[in-house]
Write a protein that holds these residues in place. Structure first.
Motif, short mmCIF file in Angstrom:
data_model
loop_
_atom_site.label_atom_id
_atom_site.label_comp_id
_atom_site.label_asym_id
_atom_site.label_seq_id
_atom_site.Cartn_x
_atom_site.Cartn_y
_atom_site.Cartn_z
N LYS A 97 -3.76 -6.70 18.36
CA LYS A 97 -3.00 -5.09 18.76
C LYS A 97 -3.52 -4.14 17.52
CE LYS A 97 -0.41 -7.15 21.76
NZ LYS A 97 -0.60 -6.83 23.12
N THR A 98 -4.36 -4.66 16.51
CA THR A 98 -4.33 -3.59 15.60
C THR A 98 -6.05 -3.24 15.40
OG1 THR A 98 -4.26 -5.17 13.73
CG2 THR A 98 -2.37 -3.66 14.53
N LEU A 99 -6.88 -4.57 15.57
CA LEU A 99 -8.21 -4.42 15.01
C LEU A 99 -9.32 -4.86 15.98
CD1 LEU A 99 -10.14 -3.90 12.73
CD2 LEU A 99 -9.54 -6.19 11.67
N VAL A 100 -9.26 -6.08 16.40
CA VAL A 100 -10.41 -6.48 17.50
C VAL A 100 -9.62 -7.58 18.51
CG1 VAL A 100 -12.54 -7.77 17.37
CG2 VAL A 100 -12.10 -6.61 15.38
N PRO A 101 -9.05 -7.12 19.65
CA PRO A 101 -8.57 -7.77 20.67
C PRO A 101 -9.26 -9.03 21.01
CG PRO A 101 -8.18 -5.37 21.06
CD PRO A 101 -9.02 -5.62 19.96
N GLY A 102 -10.84 -8.72 21.21
CA GLY A 102 -11.31 -9.80 21.78
C GLY A 102 -11.53 -11.02 20.93
N PHE A 103 -11.24 -10.90 19.66
CA PHE A 103 -11.48 -11.90 18.71
C PHE A 103 -10.34 -12.93 18.87
CE2 PHE A 103 -14.85 -10.68 15.26
CZ PHE A 103 -15.91 -10.26 16.53
N ARG A 104 -9.29 -12.59 18.90
CA ARG A 104 -7.90 -13.25 19.15
C ARG A 104 -7.97 -14.13 17.79
NH1 ARG A 104 -4.59 -12.44 21.90
NH2 ARG A 104 -3.83 -14.50 22.50
N SER A 161 -11.19 -7.12 3.27
CA SER A 161 -11.62 -7.08 1.75
C SER A 161 -12.23 -5.68 1.45
CB SER A 161 -12.55 -8.15 1.55
OG SER A 161 -13.59 -8.36 2.29
N SER A 162 -13.08 -5.20 2.58
CA SER A 162 -13.77 -3.81 2.28
C SER A 162 -12.86 -2.68 2.37
CB SER A 162 -14.99 -3.90 3.41
OG SER A 162 -14.35 -3.52 4.81
N GLY A 163 -11.73 -2.82 2.89
CA GLY A 163 -10.88 -1.58 2.74
C GLY A 163 -11.08 -0.85 4.53
N SER A 164 -11.84 -1.39 5.04
CA SER A 164 -12.17 -0.81 6.39
C SER A 164 -10.98 -0.94 7.36
CB SER A 164 -13.37 -1.48 7.14
OG SER A 164 -13.58 -0.95 8.37
N TYR A 165 -10.43 -1.92 7.25
CA TYR A 165 -8.83 -2.27 8.10
C TYR A 165 -8.13 -1.29 7.79
CZ TYR A 165 -4.99 -4.43 10.19
OH TYR A 165 -3.89 -4.73 10.86
N ASP A 166 -7.76 -1.04 6.33
CA ASP A 166 -6.75 0.15 6.07
C ASP A 166 -7.12 1.39 6.51
OD1 ASP A 166 -4.67 -1.67 4.91
OD2 ASP A 166 -5.95 -2.09 3.47
N ARG A 167 -8.41 1.70 6.35
CA ARG A 167 -8.73 3.06 6.54
C ARG A 167 -8.71 3.38 8.05
NH1 ARG A 167 -12.81 1.79 2.92
NH2 ARG A 167 -14.27 1.23 4.56
N HIS A 168 -8.92 2.22 8.85
CA HIS A 168 -8.81 2.55 10.37
C HIS A 168 -7.21 2.46 10.65
CE1 HIS A 168 -8.35 0.97 14.47
NE2 HIS A 168 -7.70 -0.20 14.16
N LEU A 169 -6.32 1.71 10.00
CA LEU A 169 -4.87 1.85 10.38
C LEU A 169 -4.38 3.27 10.26
CD1 LEU A 169 -3.43 -1.53 8.84
CD2 LEU A 169 -3.63 -0.92 11.38
N HIS A 170 -5.01 4.12 9.21
CA HIS A 170 -4.32 5.32 9.17
C HIS A 170 -4.78 6.15 10.27
CE1 HIS A 170 -3.27 4.28 5.19
NE2 HIS A 170 -4.32 4.42 4.31
N GLN A 171 -5.89 6.07 10.90
CA GLN A 171 -6.20 6.94 11.86
C GLN A 171 -5.56 6.37 13.18
OE1 GLN A 171 -10.52 6.90 11.85
NE2 GLN A 171 -10.87 7.83 10.02
N MET A 179 0.69 -0.99 0.04
CA MET A 179 -0.06 0.01 0.11
C MET A 179 0.99 1.20 0.07
SD MET A 179 -2.80 1.00 2.76
CE MET A 179 -3.94 -0.13 2.03
N ARG A 180 0.49 2.21 -0.91
CA ARG A 180 1.28 3.49 -1.03
C ARG A 180 1.17 4.39 0.32
NH1 ARG A 180 -0.65 6.49 -6.10
NH2 ARG A 180 0.80 8.14 -5.03
N GLU A 181 2.02 4.91 0.75
CA GLU A 181 2.08 5.96 1.67
C GLU A 181 1.01 6.81 1.58
OE1 GLU A 181 5.13 9.25 2.04
OE2 GLU A 181 5.82 7.87 3.44
#
Length: 475
Positions: free
Chosen positions: A316-323, A360-370, A1-3
């Motif tokens: 550490k990045t998305l859903v801790p409880g899902f493990r 797959s929806s891109g939600s993860y990458d959008r979240h990572l930026h913030q 992914m580009r910066e």
């Protein structure tokens, strides 16, 4: 992914400040001029300025613009590694962990102990939508037992992401696990037997030492420096002299010292693993949490014969409880899959499907930026408070990513003993002793950056600094 474009612009301006092109008190070009010169939107330029402000490089003045801040006083020095000890030993960390790990459910309590994100830093709405979408599947497939290797679509999404760190993992090489801990546990069981010696960095995350203790494995350590990581000389020396059977290395943003292993050494480690047929278990739990630039590469990216076993997770990045974690097992994929299935069959089908949708929806990458920006903001704020309020002589890391800060205090302060006093003030942290297999780091501590920043967090840090100052005086 580009910066992201705003990061690129921010880095460009930061570089010009560093080189003295923009000096202290200089006014920066306006939003509109940078918008025209760089072909970026006003919003993107504003993001870049906000990012620079978070780093403490510039300040906005109402109706006047953005100005370069005066040069800061020299930053605090980094913590020093302890003297190396070329030996093997049994691990006895669990009892100490149970004794020193202090938490509370009180709402007035502020914890700097857990290296996990506050719920408010997570993409709640995106997670909620993914859960709802998964549960609306009228076929009911999410109710079935998943295969022992894991959801094929999720494994395909993870494999695609390996491109970001120059890797080329195939989905068939991946095993979905219950967090990175299980991934490392299964990998170790696949390549060692009780009594074998495993090489790790020092300081070392106590969770890794718990696994070694559970499997009755011996530990050997090599020093990690917060700014330079490990050396290949220390690594090869230990492997040759101590009959090391496997290694566990945190390649990016080591917990607790934040060290990143350089690309050159990553290449040499992979080459050594392949030529010597020595399994390296790579723990890359924090690789996605870089603050500037692009994602760091991995040891696995340079693995040619499958001797590097790559472990990570979304804890550490998305859903801790899902493990939800995974292991790219290389030549040991079948054996790791077999061991994982004997532990608990398959990882939760429903949770895997939710994670797959977020990727797959891109939600993860959008979240990572913030999320990265929030963590970097916490780093800057926390560092300033420590510089101003912690005891004279304090040393502190300046990590380029990850979730934690590593502090060395004057040797008159014993952080395990100070913890009881801090607890009485509704504050906790992680004492440095927990990151050593031989009782080192008694004047060190780890601070989590995963809190949602608010006045009570700032107040708690200032209070903690005052308590440590008092402890230094009374010893």
């Amino acid at each position: 992914m580009r910066e992201p474009a705003y990061i690129g612009l921010a880095n460009k301006i930061a570089g010009m400040i560093d080189k003295g092109i923009y000096k202290a008190e200089d006014k920066l070009p306006s939003l509109r001029s940078l918008h025209k010169e760089n072909g970026l939107s006003i919003g993107t330029v504003l993001q870049a300025f906000n990012h620079l402000a978070d780093q403490g490089l510039i300040t906005a003045y109402e109706k006047s613009g953005y100005f370069v801040n005066p040069h800061k006083a020299p930053k605090l020095p980094v913590p020093q590694p302890v003297a190396p000890s070329l030996s093997t030993r049994s691990v006895h960390i669990d009892q100490l962990l149970q004794k020193l790990a202090r938490e509370s459910t009180s709402r007035n309590f502020v914890s700097f102990a857990g290296a996990l994100p506050d719920d408010r830093l997570l993409p709640f709405n995106g997670i909620k939508r993914a859960i709802q979408q998964t549960s609306r599947d009228i076929s009911g497939d999410y109710l079935r037992m998943e295969t022992r290797q894991g959801n094929a679509l999720l494994r395909a999404e993870i494999a695609k992401r390996s491109f970001l760190w120059k890797g080329a993992i195939h989905a068939d090489e991946l095993i979905i696990t219950n967090g990175a801990t299980e991934a490392i546990l299964c990998a170790l069981q696949a390549v060692t037997k009780p009594g074998d010696t495993v090489l790790v960095q020092d300081p070392c995350y106590y969770g890794i030492m718990q696994i070694l203790e559970c499997l009755h494995l011996k530990i050997a350590t090599i020093p990690s420096h917060p700014e330079t990581g490990i050396t290949i000389e220390d690594f090869t020396n230990a492997c040759q002299q101590l009959a090391v059977k496997a290694c566990i290395l945190v390649s990016n943003y080591n917990n607790p010292d934040g060290a990143v292993i350089s690309t050159d050494i990553k290449k040499q480690l992979a080459a050594y693993a392949n030529t010597q047929q020595l399994p390296i278990i790579e723990d890359d739990l924090y690789g996605e949490l870089f603050f500037t630039g692009s994602r760091p590469d991995t040891i696995k990216a340079y693995d040619t014969d499958g001797w590097v076993l790559y472990c990570s997770s979304f804890t550490k990045t998305l859903v801790p409880g899902f493990r939800i974690g995974w292991c790219a097992g290389g030549r040991f994929t079948y054996e790791i899959t077999r061991i994982k299935s004997m532990h608990n069959g398959a990882t939760s089908n429903f949770s895997q499907r939710v994670i797959q949708l977020l990727l797959s929806s891109g939600s993860y990458d959008r979240h990572l930026h913030q999320y990265r920006r929030a963590l970097h903001h916490n780093l800057v704020k926390t560092t300033r408070i420590i510089e101003q309020h912690f005891p004279p002589g304090t040393r502190i890391t300046s990590p380029t990513g990850g979730l934690v800060l590593w502090l060395e205090l004057p040797d008159t302060i014993h952080t395990s003993q100070c913890q009881d006093i801090a607890f009485q003030h509704h504050i906790t942290y992680t004492p440095g002793e927990l990151f050593s297999s031989k009782g080192d780091y008694t004047q060190y501590l780890r601070i989590s950056l995963g809190n949602f920043w608010e006045p009570r967090i700032e107040k708690a840090l200032i209070t903690l600094g005052g308590l440590l100052n008092q402890s230094s005086v009374t010893v």
